[in-house]
Design a protein around this motif. Sequence first.
Motif, mmCIF file in Angstrom:
data_model
loop_
_atom_site.group_PDB
_atom_site.id
_atom_site.type_symbol
_atom_site.label_atom_id
_atom_site.label_comp_id
_atom_site.label_asym_id
_atom_site.label_seq_id
_atom_site.Cartn_x
_atom_site.Cartn_y
_atom_site.Cartn_z
ATOM 1 N N SER A 113 32.732 39.284 33.302
ATOM 2 C CA SER A 113 32.232 38.171 34.032
ATOM 3 C C SER A 113 33.012 37.336 35.150
ATOM 4 N N HIS A 116 33.441 39.765 38.233
ATOM 5 C CA HIS A 116 32.209 40.131 39.049
ATOM 6 C C HIS A 116 32.091 38.754 39.738
ATOM 7 N N SER A 117 32.350 37.599 39.241
ATOM 8 C CA SER A 117 32.093 36.093 39.808
ATOM 9 C C SER A 117 33.169 36.146 41.072
ATOM 10 N N HIS A 120 31.900 37.540 44.202
ATOM 11 C CA HIS A 120 30.903 36.825 44.754
ATOM 12 C C HIS A 120 31.778 35.450 45.404
ATOM 13 N N HIS A 225 27.958 36.222 34.809
ATOM 14 C CA HIS A 225 29.088 35.458 35.465
ATOM 15 C C HIS A 225 29.637 34.274 34.716
#
Length: 255
Positions: A113, A116-117, A120, A225
């Motif tokens: 998470s 992945h975050s 972003h 996330h």
Amino acid sequence: MELAPTKLEYYHDTWKLQSNSTLLSFSKGSDGRIALVLGSTIFHPQGGGQPADTGTITGSDFKFTVQDVRSKDGIVYHYGVFEGSTGRDFEAEIGEGREVLLFVDGPRRQLNSRLHSAGHLLDVCMQNVGLGHLEPGKGYHFPDGPFVEYKGTIPQNELQRKQNELELEASTLISTGGRVLVSVLPYEEAAELCGGCLPDYIPKGSTPRVVKLGNNRGCPCGGTHVSDISDIISLKVSQIRTKKGMTKVFYSVGS
């Protein structure tokens, strides 16, 4: 039996690491692994540049180790092995339609998470340091060399400066923090949160899932996330490569 799409519980609660479900079917592959299909799952399947969750699925008289998770046509397959299954016919013993308990490996989910975050967050940083003209492409958010890719290039003589600016911007945003909101929304509301439009691959009239970091604009995403930007802890931009009309930003997160 025709299987219905698997209900994705992690869609609504990233940090639900224990749950119960119903065993719908299972099959044995040529590699010896068994695939379980459940009515609902908290396990995130590999996809979107994010690795699969691992963990266990247990019944009253068995324990199944989940080694890999994949999704096809809306159905999630949990691949793995039964504990102590050598020489035993579990297919005859277990049966379908029984209740099972699901346990996701928390530390692995947390790392995935954060990675992945962080991808972003780099999209946000690209906007903030004047690289918003580069169109976001794919991302690879595995621990072994995560990166985000963009259509467009950066002049070679600006790469080091932009790398430093990105890392500083990421550090500032992480230290400031901000809630990470994940919502499944009607198409029009999702488009508004994402700057007024959505990618062409999202059908109009659908209900996309959108992730929004702090006060920044959102983007459609099906992954897991962090709850707050500060949970990323730290982000280092290790390298930027720009070649043949594409730019890759490689990064890592601290522990």
